[in-house]
Scaffold this motif. Structure first.
Motif, short mmCIF file in Angstrom:
data_model
loop_
_atom_site.label_atom_id
_atom_site.label_comp_id
_atom_site.label_asym_id
_atom_site.label_seq_id
_atom_site.Cartn_x
_atom_site.Cartn_y
_atom_site.Cartn_z
N ASN A 118 0.82 -1.22 0.00
CA ASN A 118 0.00 0.00 0.00
C ASN A 118 0.85 1.26 0.00
OD1 ASN A 118 -2.66 -1.14 0.01
ND2 ASN A 118 -2.32 -1.77 2.12
N ALA A 119 1.99 1.19 0.66
CA ALA A 119 2.91 2.33 0.66
C ALA A 119 3.46 2.58 -0.73
CB ALA A 119 4.04 2.10 1.66
N PHE A 120 3.87 1.50 -1.42
CA PHE A 120 4.37 1.64 -2.78
C PHE A 120 3.29 2.19 -3.71
CE2 PHE A 120 7.16 -2.21 -1.63
CZ PHE A 120 8.17 -1.39 -1.14
N ASN A 121 2.06 1.72 -3.52
CA ASN A 121 0.95 2.19 -4.33
C ASN A 121 0.74 3.69 -4.16
OD1 ASN A 121 -1.63 1.89 -5.89
ND2 ASN A 121 -2.52 2.42 -3.90
N LEU A 122 0.75 4.14 -2.91
CA LEU A 122 0.55 5.57 -2.67
C LEU A 122 1.71 6.40 -3.20
CD1 LEU A 122 -1.12 7.86 -1.58
CD2 LEU A 122 -0.22 7.40 0.71
N LEU A 123 2.92 5.89 -3.06
CA LEU A 123 4.08 6.60 -3.64
C LEU A 123 3.92 6.75 -5.15
CD1 LEU A 123 7.25 5.21 -1.80
CD2 LEU A 123 6.39 7.57 -1.79
N SER A 124 3.37 5.72 -5.80
CA SER A 124 3.18 5.81 -7.25
C SER A 124 2.19 6.91 -7.61
CB SER A 124 2.70 4.46 -7.81
OG SER A 124 1.32 4.25 -7.56
N LEU A 125 1.14 7.06 -6.80
CA LEU A 125 0.14 8.11 -7.06
C LEU A 125 0.74 9.49 -6.83
CD1 LEU A 125 -2.99 6.45 -5.41
CD2 LEU A 125 -2.44 6.59 -7.85
N ILE A 126 1.58 9.60 -5.81
CA ILE A 126 2.24 10.89 -5.53
C ILE A 126 3.16 11.26 -6.69
CG2 ILE A 126 3.88 12.06 -4.02
CD1 ILE A 126 2.73 10.27 -1.72
N GLU A 127 3.95 10.29 -7.16
CA GLU A 127 4.85 10.55 -8.29
C GLU A 127 4.07 10.91 -9.55
OE1 GLU A 127 7.89 10.98 -8.03
OE2 GLU A 127 8.63 9.83 -6.31
N LEU A 142 5.39 4.49 -12.34
CA LEU A 142 5.30 3.12 -12.86
C LEU A 142 6.20 2.18 -12.07
CD1 LEU A 142 3.91 1.52 -15.11
CD2 LEU A 142 5.88 2.02 -16.58
N SER A 143 7.38 2.65 -11.71
CA SER A 143 8.30 1.84 -10.92
C SER A 143 7.71 1.49 -9.56
CB SER A 143 9.62 2.59 -10.75
OG SER A 143 10.50 1.87 -9.89
N GLU A 144 7.08 2.47 -8.90
CA GLU A 144 6.51 2.23 -7.57
C GLU A 144 5.31 1.28 -7.62
OE1 GLU A 144 7.86 2.93 -4.85
OE2 GLU A 144 9.30 4.49 -5.38
N ILE A 145 4.44 1.45 -8.64
CA ILE A 145 3.27 0.56 -8.71
C ILE A 145 3.71 -0.86 -9.06
CG2 ILE A 145 2.62 0.89 -11.13
CD1 ILE A 145 0.25 0.67 -8.08
N ASN A 146 4.77 -0.99 -9.81
CA ASN A 146 5.29 -2.33 -10.10
C ASN A 146 5.87 -2.98 -8.84
OD1 ASN A 146 4.56 -2.57 -12.80
ND2 ASN A 146 6.42 -1.54 -13.52
N ARG A 147 6.45 -2.17 -7.95
CA ARG A 147 6.90 -2.71 -6.66
C ARG A 147 5.72 -3.23 -5.86
NH1 ARG A 147 10.47 1.72 -3.72
NH2 ARG A 147 11.00 0.01 -2.30
N ALA A 148 4.61 -2.49 -5.89
CA ALA A 148 3.40 -2.95 -5.19
C ALA A 148 2.91 -4.27 -5.78
CB ALA A 148 2.32 -1.89 -5.26
N LEU A 149 2.90 -4.36 -7.11
CA LEU A 149 2.42 -5.57 -7.77
C LEU A 149 3.39 -6.74 -7.61
CD1 LEU A 149 0.85 -3.87 -10.88
CD2 LEU A 149 -0.36 -5.40 -9.30
N ASP A 150 4.65 -6.46 -7.37
CA ASP A 150 5.59 -7.54 -7.05
C ASP A 150 5.22 -8.20 -5.72
OD1 ASP A 150 7.08 -7.22 -9.34
OD2 ASP A 150 8.61 -5.95 -8.39
N VAL A 151 4.69 -7.39 -4.81
CA VAL A 151 4.29 -7.92 -3.50
C VAL A 151 2.95 -8.63 -3.60
CG1 VAL A 151 3.77 -7.33 -1.09
CG2 VAL A 151 5.57 -6.08 -2.31
N VAL A 152 1.99 -8.01 -4.32
CA VAL A 152 0.64 -8.60 -4.47
C VAL A 152 0.29 -8.57 -5.96
CG1 VAL A 152 -1.72 -8.60 -3.60
CG2 VAL A 152 0.08 -7.49 -2.26
N PRO A 153 0.69 -9.60 -6.72
CA PRO A 153 0.59 -9.54 -8.18
C PRO A 153 -0.81 -9.39 -8.74
CG PRO A 153 2.08 -11.29 -7.48
CD PRO A 153 1.39 -10.81 -6.25
N GLU A 154 -1.83 -9.92 -8.09
CA GLU A 154 -3.18 -9.89 -8.64
C GLU A 154 -4.10 -8.98 -7.85
OE1 GLU A 154 -4.55 -12.27 -11.64
OE2 GLU A 154 -2.75 -11.03 -11.78
N GLU A 155 -3.57 -7.90 -7.28
CA GLU A 155 -4.39 -6.95 -6.55
C GLU A 155 -5.12 -6.02 -7.54
OE1 GLU A 155 -6.51 -4.58 -4.65
OE2 GLU A 155 -5.55 -6.18 -3.47
#
Length: 339
Positions: A195-204, A214-227
């Motif tokens: 969730n932190a990576f997801n929010l960072l992606s929105l801020i960026e 894009l890099s931050e949201i991909n980090r989020a999806l690495d943790v939870v691929p099918e969210e």
């Protein structure tokens, strides 16, 4: 054969000798097991049998409400919670459950009323303050929400989820530096928090840093691929990058994973607007609104689609609704285009 017959007779006699309370509890426990296993219709049937034994048994009524909301019948669930609370006005589980159900159907003010009652029964609960902040966020009462998140944080200062939601408030208020500082505080507590990576992606993204987003949201999806929400957010990033094929692939996948995700319908509406398919876009924006979710800038995009069709009156009326809900983009469009 005689042994089997004897066993069946014994079982029949045991059931026949049940007291009303034992029958009530037997079916109640069977309902709980079915509920825990995800067999919601079966759970409802068991709770009905429990209530035949004792019609005013509030725990069975409450748990039947849980099974109903889990099977996507929130209005029926609320009726059950109402009955349980008529029987036991201070029934904490039923109050929480009704608040969650009201939130589910977008009746946030009613949810807050139940939360206020819960406050009188549970003093200084970090979770109650936290949940109140979530509901207030959906009402765009950002200052009130932040106050409650701060109370929750003072009672439970090592909960990264509270800190991320505080950061979300600053994000909605467009204080991106403060939001980013808080997200980094959360990551110090939980280094791999999706969730932190997801929010960072929105801020960026709001800062125009598309590759970083894009890099931050991909980090989020690495943790939870099918969210579903993360996939939808990546789709939104691709929309901003004008990578429409990649965008719609993620958005459609998000809808498959969570058909009730109003944010995904909003983003698919944006995609269709880019293709100048405004009628379809408007239908999807309205579908997003019907979910009852808090969806940022939904009235801005809906008004924009109406304006593109040449319907200024509808556009201005829509932006007016958005402005009332503190949508900054709607307020700007209202000022620039409407009398």
């Amino acid at each position: 054969m005689n042994k089997i017959f004897g066993f069946l007779m014994l079982a029949f006699l045991l059931i026949a000798c049940e007291t009303t309370e034992e029958r009530r509890d037997r079916f109640f426990n069977l309902g709980n097991q079915a509920l825990n296993d995800g067999y919601y219709e079966q759970a409802i049937d068991f709770y009905d049998q429990s209530l035949k034994a004792q019609p005013d048994y509030a725990p069975a009524i409450n748990n039947r409400g849980v099974a109903r909301i889990e099977s996507d019948h929130p209005y029926e669930a609320i009726l059950d919670y109402n009955k349980a609370l008529q029987l036991s006005p201070q029934y904490l589980d039923a109050l929480f459950n009704r608040a969650f159900a009201y939130e589910e159907i977008g009746q946030f003010e009613n949810a807050l009323k139940d939360i206020n009652t819960i406050h009188t029964l549970v003093q200084d609960s970090a979770f109650v303050y936290f949940y109140e902040g979530l509901v207030q966020t959906k009402l765009r009462k950002y200052d009130d929400a932040l106050e409650n998140f701060l109370k929750a944080d003072s009672l439970d200062p090592v909960n990264p989820e509270t800190i991320i939601n505080m950061a979300t408030i600053f994000y909605f208020q467009k204080d991106y530096e403060q939001a980013k500082r808080l997200v980094n505080d959360a990551l110090n507590l939980s280094q791999n928090d999706a969730n932190a990576f997801n929010l960072l992606s929105l801020i960026e993204l709001e800062s125009g840093n598309y590759q970083a987003a894009l890099s931050e949201i991909n980090r989020a999806l690495d943790v939870v691929p099918e969210e579903a929400y993360f996939l939808n957010n990546r789709g939104y990033i691709y929309l901003q990058m004008d990578s429409l094929n990649l965008a719609i692939e993620d958005i459609n996948r998000s809808i498959v994973l969570n058909p009730k995700n109003g944010w995904a319908y909003r983003n698919k509406g944006i995609y269709l607007s880019r293709l100048e398919r405004y009628d379809e876009a408007i239908n999807l924006f309205n579908r997003a609104l019907k979910t009852g979710e808090f969806i940022d800038e939904i009235y801005f995009y809906l008004g924009e689609a109406h304006m593109k069709q040449g319907n200024k009156d509808k556009a201005c009326g829509t932006w007016g609704k958005g402005a009332e809900l503190n949508e900054s983009a709607s307020s700007m469009m209202l000022d620039q285009n409407c009398d």
